[in-house]
Design a protein around this motif. Structure first.
Motif, PDB file in Angstrom:
ATOM      1  N   ARG A  17       0.834  -1.193   0.000  1.00  9.94           N
ATOM      2  CA  ARG A  17       0.000   0.000   0.000  1.00  9.94           C
ATOM      3  C   ARG A  17       0.873   1.249   0.000  1.00  9.94           C
ATOM      4  O   ARG A  17       1.934   1.277   0.605  1.00  9.94           O
ATOM      5  CB  ARG A  17      -0.900   0.027   1.236  1.00  9.94           C
ATOM      6  N   ILE A  20      -0.053   7.933   2.769  1.00 11.87           N
ATOM      7  CA  ILE A  20      -0.252   9.369   2.729  1.00 11.87           C
ATOM      8  C   ILE A  20       0.088   9.912   4.110  1.00 11.87           C
ATOM      9  O   ILE A  20      -0.448   9.442   5.108  1.00 11.87           O
ATOM     10  CB  ILE A  20      -1.712   9.725   2.372  1.00 11.87           C
ATOM     11  N   TYR A  22      -0.297  12.968   6.499  1.00 18.26           N
ATOM     12  CA  TYR A  22      -1.211  14.102   6.622  1.00 18.26           C
ATOM     13  C   TYR A  22      -0.945  14.816   7.934  1.00 18.26           C
ATOM     14  O   TYR A  22      -1.212  14.280   9.006  1.00 18.26           O
ATOM     15  CB  TYR A  22      -2.660  13.589   6.566  1.00 18.26           C
ATOM     16  N   LEU A  38     -11.103  13.605   2.629  1.00 25.05           N
ATOM     17  CA  LEU A  38      -9.919  12.751   2.556  1.00 25.05           C
ATOM     18  C   LEU A  38     -10.323  11.282   2.493  1.00 25.05           C
ATOM     19  O   LEU A  38      -9.774  10.512   1.704  1.00 25.05           O
ATOM     20  CB  LEU A  38      -9.005  13.005   3.763  1.00 25.05           C
ATOM     21  N   CYS A  42      -9.569   8.530  -0.580  1.00 25.09           N
ATOM     22  CA  CYS A  42      -8.836   7.283  -0.315  1.00 25.09           C
ATOM     23  C   CYS A  42      -9.688   6.035  -0.536  1.00 25.09           C
ATOM     24  O   CYS A  42      -9.150   4.928  -0.591  1.00 25.09           O
ATOM     25  CB  CYS A  42      -8.326   7.286   1.121  1.00 25.09           C
ATOM     26  N   GLU A  43     -10.985   6.212  -0.649  1.00 25.56           N
ATOM     27  CA  GLU A  43     -11.919   5.093  -0.749  1.00 25.56           C
ATOM     28  C   GLU A  43     -11.589   4.188  -1.938  1.00 25.56           C
ATOM     29  O   GLU A  43     -11.350   4.650  -3.047  1.00 25.56           O
ATOM     30  CB  GLU A  43     -13.339   5.660  -0.911  1.00 25.56           C
ATOM     31  N   ARG A  45      -8.980   2.500  -2.549  1.00 24.90           N
ATOM     32  CA  ARG A  45      -7.566   2.478  -2.941  1.00 24.90           C
ATOM     33  C   ARG A  45      -6.756   1.791  -1.853  1.00 24.90           C
ATOM     34  O   ARG A  45      -7.138   1.768  -0.699  1.00 24.90           O
ATOM     35  CB  ARG A  45      -7.051   3.906  -3.136  1.00 24.90           C
ATOM     36  N   LEU A  47      -4.368   2.348   0.335  1.00 26.37           N
ATOM     37  CA  LEU A  47      -3.620   3.428   0.972  1.00 26.37           C
ATOM     38  C   LEU A  47      -3.640   3.297   2.488  1.00 26.37           C
ATOM     39  O   LEU A  47      -4.585   2.770   3.060  1.00 26.37           O
ATOM     40  CB  LEU A  47      -4.247   4.790   0.629  1.00 26.37           C
ATOM     41  N   VAL A  49      -3.280   6.021   5.619  1.00 28.83           N
ATOM     42  CA  VAL A  49      -3.209   7.444   5.946  1.00 28.83           C
ATOM     43  C   VAL A  49      -2.583   7.578   7.330  1.00 28.83           C
ATOM     44  O   VAL A  49      -3.110   7.063   8.306  1.00 28.83           O
ATOM     45  CB  VAL A  49      -4.607   8.101   5.923  1.00 28.83           C
ATOM     46  N   GLN A  79     -10.938   6.520   8.108  1.00 30.64           N
ATOM     47  CA  GLN A  79     -10.871   5.071   7.943  1.00 30.64           C
ATOM     48  C   GLN A  79     -12.208   4.599   7.497  1.00 30.64           C
ATOM     49  O   GLN A  79     -12.603   3.713   7.061  1.00 30.64           O
ATOM     50  CB  GLN A  79     -10.480   4.375   9.239  1.00 30.64           C
TER      51      GLN A  79
END
Length: 79
Positions: A17, A20, A22, A38, A42-43, A45, A47, A49, A79
């Motif tokens: 993954r 990001i 932040y 945000l 990110c949904e 994907r 990733l 955070v 999340q």
């Protein structure tokens, strides 16, 4: 802290993954609306955070970090 713990980072790295980073600053970028935006970006994907609390220094600036409670709420929305 509101960032992901070591086990979550290891798990994320095994799944290849992207991460990001932040920085949490009090103001427009840490609102509930910003958290929803945000989260939507990110949904779906792969990733992770990482929410980074802003650390105040002795430099005179107007920046500050939101409360721990606010950061937890932000994290739960993203999340």
């Amino acid at each position: 802290a509101a960032d992901f713990d070591q086990d979550e980072r290891k798990s994320a790295s095994k799944k290849k993954r992207a991460m990001i980073e932040y920085v949490m600053l009090e103001g427009d970028t840490s609102t509930v609306e910003a958290a929803h935006q945000l989260g939507k970006l990110c949904e779906g994907r792969h990733l992770v955070v990482n929410l980074i609390p802003y650390n105040k220094t002795d430099v005179k600036d107007k920046l500050s970090c939101p409360s721990e409670e606010h950061m937890q709420e932000f994290k739960s929305i993203v999340q």
